[in-house]
Design an enzyme around this catalytic site. Structure first.
Site, PDB file in Angstrom:
ATOM      1  N   GLU A 168       0.804  -1.233   0.000  1.00  0.00           N
ATOM      2  CA  GLU A 168       0.000   0.000   0.000  1.00  0.00           C
ATOM      3  C   GLU A 168       0.831   1.274   0.000  1.00  0.00           C
ATOM      4  O   GLU A 168       0.380   2.316   0.478  1.00  0.00           O
ATOM      5  CB  GLU A 168      -0.987  -0.014   1.173  1.00  0.00           C
ATOM      6  CG  GLU A 168      -2.021  -1.127   1.057  1.00  0.00           C
ATOM      7  CD  GLU A 168      -2.946  -1.218   2.261  1.00  0.00           C
ATOM      8  OE1 GLU A 168      -2.731  -0.487   3.244  1.00  0.00           O
ATOM      9  OE2 GLU A 168      -3.875  -2.044   2.215  1.00  0.00           O
TER      10      GLU A 168
ATOM     11  N   GLU B 264      -5.647  -8.105  -1.033  1.00  0.00           N
ATOM     12  CA  GLU B 264      -6.056  -7.917   0.361  1.00  0.00           C
ATOM     13  C   GLU B 264      -7.469  -7.399   0.367  1.00  0.00           C
ATOM     14  O   GLU B 264      -7.796  -6.423  -0.307  1.00  0.00           O
ATOM     15  CB  GLU B 264      -5.131  -6.950   1.108  1.00  0.00           C
ATOM     16  CG  GLU B 264      -5.498  -6.827   2.596  1.00  0.00           C
ATOM     17  CD  GLU B 264      -4.563  -5.919   3.367  1.00  0.00           C
ATOM     18  OE1 GLU B 264      -3.336  -6.072   3.212  1.00  0.00           O
ATOM     19  OE2 GLU B 264      -5.057  -5.042   4.114  1.00  0.00           O
TER      20      GLU B 264
END
Length: 691
Positions: free
Chosen positions: A198, A274
């Protein structure tokens, strides 16, 4: 309807199945041959025009961070039972993929995970617990896919910057050593490797990593990028042929079941690498059921990976109980097999990576969705969900409104599936009604003389799997022990000669890394200790504190006495603390309040109301220096606190009106070496103000 049912029964070659979810409830499901009803809509499942995309599996994340921290401390047989529910084929969740954090020493949501290279010349492939977890997963399922992804990196890679791309070769080498170490020391083959969770990707770094993997003979290790959003990685790949060749899978997080045009144009595999991250009650289960189907239907994603594998961290840390199951009490052995485990089983027990989706998948007319997969050898699995909007919202993104209502859905098997004689049926009904059931096997559905068609009655919040496979099982063990609070009296002398894990039980590092340590030059009482081992700030993923801290205990503790032997290693500038009523950890650790008792190598002490040291209750001189052992005692009773140094009062009756409760903790003033020994905490309502 009754006459038709009777006629079907008399035919003897057809079963019409009605399964009751409870003795007093309505029939949860009715499966009828298409001849018995006049369907409005028929959903065709056909492979005549070829198949859809290859299925890559369903998985979960351990890490990001320290989400499996408490699992390793469970006593047997409970630890093995938990692992069976997660990984054992045809038993529970039966996961196809395990994705683990490559520990980088930084705070990554609920704690820190240790790096295999704290320092430049340091390599240790036995730190932490992810190696152990991967081996346990492989032990149960030798075919499980293993993935690694860094969230943070050790500070030496940044050379003073909070950035892992300062030296691309060095960072790639660091990642490759982790992959090589997994094989060399644990016989683990890593299948996929990520870039930086991320956070920003670097195009040149991805190319360097691919070349280094190839040079090391690791051509089989595939790269997934960028574990963030679909863009800008997709566009970058379309504009750069070398980058396109280097990346095997585009992985996006929390995509809301949709992808983007450029991602599809790459013709690469698309994964929700995810997802979920939702409280593991029936709403979380509904979220999981909906996205497992619709990530493919809406977004062509052939794998969905849940954060997180098992909620095995203190529940009051961020995102408590956001695992597929809950195992947060190693001291009692209690765990809970939550409903998302059985939602997973509806897909995982009846498919395998390498199967293919049918092209004929989609949404139901009155809400819900269906997918179908085949192994190409005659087996077929159909998964149908009718999760309602109010019972299937994930933590992110915002779920647009939709409606689901009672319906009859007719399915017609065509192509190579038209001659299937029988389908096994598994059912789940979520919610608080008397009809609630989880992964219940119903009577099989016979399709003889039905032209491969059947009709299914669907209510809200239901999940069905219809499959040719007969291997599904709802595994079970005797109930684990009852839930118990953390022991009110707890002590640890860290006297472990050859520890199986590098971290002491129940301590949860929130900034820094605390490891078992042996003082080879100290043959006495402090030969074995717990040591904070980071001497520089890592390349962070979250807002790590400026101090190191490890928490332990019960968040509801109020009155307590904490005692610990401490050893400052850094002259003049070094400092350590013990603390009680600590309120925050994880990504919020910088804002932790409590009662913190500090001593410093410069001969001073301090009492603060927060970890950052902004709230100062007391300060003064103390007979303290570096490289000497001292015993600190902190007593908190009601609105007052007192502290002792080597058994003598150093400060007494300091008023602390806030906070009222929290964990115990140990830590250091900065990223510095320090040791702790003979830790003891006693938490009772009747702890006296005077020690």
């Amino acid at each position: 309807m009754a006459e038709s049912l009777l006629q079907a029964s008399r035919q003897g070659r057809v079963k019409a199945m009605t399964a009751a979810a409870s003795a007093a409830g309505r029939a949860a499901v009715t499966l009828l041959l298409c001849a018995l009803l006049a369907p409005i809509v028929a959903y065709v499942l056909d492979d005549s025009d070829g198949l859809g995309r290859e299925f890559d599996g369903i998985g979960a994340v351990s890490g990001g961070g320290a989400t499996s921290r408490l699992l390793v401390n469970y006593p047997e047989p409970y630890r093995s039972q938990i692992l069976d529910y997660l990984f054992k084929p045809n038993f529970g969740a039966s996961l196809h993929i395990l994705k683990v954090e490559i520990g980088g020493d930084g705070q990554t949501t609920d704690g820190t995970e240790p790096s295999h290279m704290h320092y430049t010349l340091d390599e240790n492939y036995f730190r932490g617990y992810e190696w152990w977890l991967m081996k346990e997963a492989k032990k149960r399922n030798p075919n499980i896919t293993l993935m690694g992804l860094p969230w943070s990196f050790p500070g030496w890679l940044g050379k003073g910057f909070n950035w892992p791309y300062v030296n691309l070769q060095q960072t790639a080498y660091y990642i490759v050593t982790w992959i090589v170490g997994a094989k060399q020391y644990h016989d683990l083959d890593i299948d996929y490797i990520g870039i930086w969770n991320e956070r920003s990707f670097n195009i040149n770094y991805i190319k360097v990593l691919r070349r280094m993997l190839n040079y090391q003979g690791l051509q089989h290790v595939k790269i997934i990028a960028s574990d963030n959003l679909w863009e800008p990685i997709s566009t970058s790949m379309l504009l750069d042929s070398e980058l396109w060749k280097a990346i095997d899978v585009i992985g996006a997080h929390y995509p809301g079941t949709y992808t983007v045009k450029d991602a599809k144009m790459t013709e690469k595999k698309l994964w929700s690498s995810e997802d979920y991250s939702t409280f593991n009650n029936d709403v979380g289960a509904g979220c999981w059921a909906r996205i497992l189907n619709q990530n493919y239907i809406n977004g062509y994603m052939t794998s969905t990976i849940a954060w997180n594998l098992v909620a095995s961290y203190y529940e009051q840390l961020p995102y408590g109980r956001c695992g597929l199951m809950t195992a947060q009490e190693p001291w009692s052995g209690h765990y809970v097999v939550e409903s998302p485990i059985w939602i997973s089983a509806h897909t995982t027990q009846f498919t395998q990576p390498g199967w293919y989706y049918l092209k004929t998948v989609g949404h139901l007319e009155k809400g819900g969705s269906y997918v179908a997969l085949t192994d190409g050898l005659g087996n077929l699995t159909i998964i149908i969900e009718t999760m309602s909007h109010r019972h299937s919202g994930c933590i992110r993104p915002l779920l647009p409104y939709f409606n689901v209502s009672h319906q009859f859905a007719t399915f017609a098997l065509k192509g190579s599936f038209s001659k299937i004689p029988e389908l096994q049926v598994w059912s789940t009904k979520l919610g608080n009604s008397s009809e609630r059931c989880l992964f219940k096997q119903l009577d099989s559905l016979w399709l003889l003389d039905s032209n491969g068609s059947f009709t299914l009655e669907l209510q809200e919040d239901e999940l069905f799997t219809l499959t040719t496979l007969t291997s599904g099982t709802k595994g079970s063990y005797p109930l684990p022990p009852k839930s118990q609070p953390f022991p009110s009296i707890y002590k640890d002398d860290f006297n472990v000669d050859y520890p199986f894990f590098s971290e002491a039980p129940n301590f949860a590092d929130q900034t820094g890394v605390f490891e078992y340590f042996m003082n080879s030059e100290d043959p006495g009482e402090h030969r074995f200790t717990l040591r904070q081992v980071l001497n520089q700030r890592p390349i962070t993923w979250a807002a790590d504190a400026s101090n190191t801290i490890s928490i332990i205990g019960d968040y509801d503790w109020s009155n307590m006495r904490i005692e610990c032997d401490v050893y400052i290693e850094t002259p003049q500038k070094g400092g350590v603390f013990i603390a009680g009523r600590v309120t925050k950890g994880g990504i919020w650790v910088r804002g932790a309040t409590g009662v913190f008792f500090w001593i410093f190598a410069n001969g001073t002490y301090r009492v603060t109301g927060d970890l950052a040291g902004w709230i100062i209750y007391a300060l003064g001189k103390a007979e303290v220096t570096a490289q000497e052992w001292y015993t600190l005692t902190l007593t908190i009773s009601g609105n007052f606190s007192s502290g002792m140094l080597n058994g003598k009062p150093l400060w007494t009756d300091i008023r602390v009106n806030f906070p009222k409760n929290g964990w115990a903790a140990i830590g250091t003033h900065s990223f510095e070496f320090a040791q702790f020994d003979n830790f003891r905490v006693e938490a009772h309502p009747d702890i006296h103000r005077a020690p």
